[in-house]
Design an enzyme around this catalytic site. Structure first.
Site, short mmCIF file in Angstrom:
data_model
loop_
_atom_site.label_atom_id
_atom_site.label_comp_id
_atom_site.label_asym_id
_atom_site.label_seq_id
_atom_site.Cartn_x
_atom_site.Cartn_y
_atom_site.Cartn_z
CG ASN A 175 -1.93 -1.12 1.12
OD1 ASN A 175 -2.87 -1.03 0.32
ND2 ASN A 175 -1.74 -2.20 1.87
CD GLU A 176 4.80 1.68 -2.64
OE1 GLU A 176 5.05 2.35 -1.63
OE2 GLU A 176 5.66 0.98 -3.21
#
Ligand code: F6R
Length: 644
Positions: A176-177
């Site tokens: 989850n950037e």
């Protein structure tokens, strides 16, 4: 791994007992700090094992969310040990991995599928049907359905009982950037440049790192009943601080964990080093003013107030949480002078000691006037990059300096560089089988695939000859440049073997043969491949073995830092100043390492060439001394003594 008995004791330690839990004024996530990440990993494994057993007693599945990467490796190794030696069964365990690169086949050694089987699943009794890992080999139009079914499957087990996490330097959890939404679920995501660059070592080049991944969402992770996030090493210190102390912010997705009510961050000293309570504890509460902390605080105060040491006032100390220090020391005047003198005494143009001088306040002993010195260099170039100026001085001042290159450094030579040398050799002898074999092998082997032994040998020789050119330039005979080619390094890939007895024996032999009065070694733990760390461990192990031998009574060990970091000011115990001319000589010595110039294979995330990094770092250290009120040197190389 840690000893049996130690492990048994550990099981009785709770996270709270291990951590400093009272001074958490700035902290929004429960965290515990260990000096040894192996010990920390064993405790996390013990928590997982205990959960598995509890669920077994209740006849329930134990649903684990698992991570890959370097952080959880020791946890998995310990779980495997618990299975093999203590009968821990995984029969009731169901696992869901956080993520997988996309596109990626299962067979690819870089796949998370491969990783999980290599480190865990192949060694335990988990049922294959209970293993769930996002699939990297789906057709694009299958991805959405797969993601929805992944979520449903987790839900069908009643959600994750335990989620193990690492943290990326972008603040990602799973993949989850930055920008990921709190309510995100399993999906395809584009990887951040920094994430790909951090992975580029393992993939032997940024261009080989996939651009996308399938990852569980933030909400999937947040729904877990218990979360433990692991972070080791200095590289993680900034993001750990931001996550624990910053505001909740989608640009640092790990900050969402502040809203989870059963999360623990398990950190080692380096990863925790930027936390306010550790970095500047005087801003948090009363301190135990040790000598080291006093130095750290005074130098910090200078930086904070933009003053030199001798200009600090009582008010500066009082305004910045250091009133306790002042009452302990008497007055700012006394404390300032003490600290100034101490810093002054770290500076010496005589790294091997000044002959016939009073050495009471010098970092090194005057006698013997001519010392035998070993400079350990993990790769063939760290000697000149990290301490080229000091090396030069030691030689100039008549010491017998030996450089000992610990590893061959062969994987860092590119194919085109190796081909050039092979073709030159073959031009003299067109029918030479070896040269032609090397040329064919390079031409037929893609870059970033494991090299044939002959090619590796050539690459190692290139680095050896570059090193000898550099040591000749500095002025030592070729017989004083030693190449150990430690076996742990010789895998031909980024992943090295663990340190073995043979490595330690080789280290002991060379130290015994030279009987040094001084040893210099890389105390740099921020090397992207961990080779410096293994080389340092090899030295520490050798020192343990050799300590009882009489020549060691007279041997001092100094640690330099590699190309990535410098010691903090309060850690420096010897500072060797360099003149502008010496800076240029150091630059020339580094230039002899031509295979490591101009776009080297393992650049890390700093695009500067090694000589530029080294120069800027040495200039910066000199500037810091000057800012603190000491003389204005062109450059300084810094060392810290290691007591063994
Ligand atoms: C891995 C994952 C990532 C890593 C993170 C840290 O499954 O989801 O979030 O945990 O990139 O990686 P390491 O541990 O290699 O520093």
């Amino acid at each position: 791994m840690i000893a049996e008995e130690q492990l048994r004791n550990l099981k009785n330690i709770s996270y709270q007992a291990a951590g400093v839990y009272e001074n958490t004024r700035f902290e929004k996530i429960h965290n515990v700090v260990f000096d040894d990440s192996n010990v920390a990993s064993a405790i996390v494994a013990a928590e997982i094992a205990s959960l598995i057993r509890t669920k077994q007693e209740e006849n329930l599945p134990c649903v684990l969310g698992l991570a890959t990467g370097s952080s959880p490796i020791k946890v998995y190794e310990e779980l495997v040990r618990l299975h093999k030696e203590e009968g821990l069964s995984f029969e009731n365990v169901v696992t869901f991995n956080l993520d997988e690169y996309y596109p990626m086949t299962k067979q690819n050694v870089q796949s998370y599928h491969y990783f999980m089987h290599e480190y865990l699943f192949n060694h335990i009794d988990i049922k294959p049907e209970n293993v769930n890992i996002p699939k990297g080999d789906l057709e694009p139009d299958e991805i959405l359905d797969f993601c929805v079914s992944y979520e449903e499957k987790i839900k069908s087990y009643g959600g994750l009982d335990f989620q193990l996490l690492g943290i990326g330097r972008t603040g990602h959890i799973g993949f989850n950037e930055p920008g990921s939404h709190y309510n995100s679920r399993t999906r395809l995501i584009t990887l951040d440049h920094l994430t790909r660059s951090d992975a580029s070592g393992a993939f032997l080049g940024l261009e080989n790192v996939p651009k996308k991944a399938i990852t569980m969402g933030v909400r999937t992770v947040m729904d877990a009943k218990r979360i433990v996030l692991l972070a080791w090493g200095q590289n993680k210190a900034d993001i750990v601080k931001q996550t624990i102390e910053g505001e909740i912010d989608p640009s640092v997705p790990a900050t969402y964990l502040q809203q989870h009510n059963n999360t623990t961050f398990v950190l080692n000293d380096e990863a925790a080093s930027e936390l306010t309570r550790i970095k500047t504890p005087w801003l948090v509460g009363p301190c135990d003013w040790t000598h080291e902390l006093t130095k750290k605080a005074v130098f910090w105060l200078c930086d904070h107030t933009s003053k030199s040491i001798l200009r600090l006032t009582d008010k500066d100390y009082n305004d910045n949480g250091m009133e306790g220090l002042l009452s302990h020391e008497g007055s700012s005047y006394d404390l300032n002078i003490k600290m100034f003198n101490e810093l002054q005494h770290t500076i010496s143009g005589w790294p091997g000691g000044k002959p016939n001088a009073d050495d009471t306040n010098r970092p090194e002993r005057a006698a013997p006037a001519k010392k035998r010195v070993i400079i350990f260099s993990p790769h063939p170039d760290d000697d000149v990059i990290s301490m080229g100026g000091t090396f030069d001085r030691l030689v100039e001042q008549g010491h017998e300096v030996h450089v000992v290159y610990q590893t061959s450094g062969n994987i860092a030579v590119s194919n085109h560089e190796a081909l050039k040398f092979a073709e030159v050799a073959a031009s003299f002898d067109e029918n030479n089988d070896l040269y032609n074999k090397i040329i064919d092998s390079i031409n037929n082997n893609e870059e970033y695939v494991v090299d044939a032994p002959e090619v590796r040998a050539l690459k190692g020789l290139i680095r050896q000859k570059e090193s000898v050119a550099a040591t000749r330039f500095v002025g030592i005979p070729d017989s004083q440049a030693h190449f150990l080619n430690l076996p742990f390094y010789e895998t031909g890939t980024i992943k090295k073997n663990p340190l073995g007895q043979e490595d330690v024996d080789i280290m002991c032999d060379i130290i015994r043969a030279i009987k040094p009065h001084q040893i210099y070694a890389a105390g740099d733990l921020a090397d992207p491949h961990g080779t410096h760390k293994v080389c340092l461990d090899a030295l520490f192990e050798a020192l343990k073995v050799l300590k009882p031998e009489s020549f060691m009574e007279d041997c001092w060990v100094w640690l330099y830092r590699g190309a990535w970091h410098e010691w903090a000011m309060h850690e420096i115990e010897m500072a060797v100043p360099m003149s502008p001319d010496q800076v240029l000589r150091k630059r020339r010595a580094i230039f002899y390492h031509q295979s490591q110039k101009d776009g080297v294979m393992f650049q890390g995330d700093d695009s500067r060439e090694f000589w530029v990094r080294a120069e800027e770092r040495n200039k910066e250290t000199a500037a810091k001394y000057h800012q603190l009120g000491l003389a204005d040197y062109a450059a300084i190389e810094a060392f810290r003594r290691y007591y063994y």
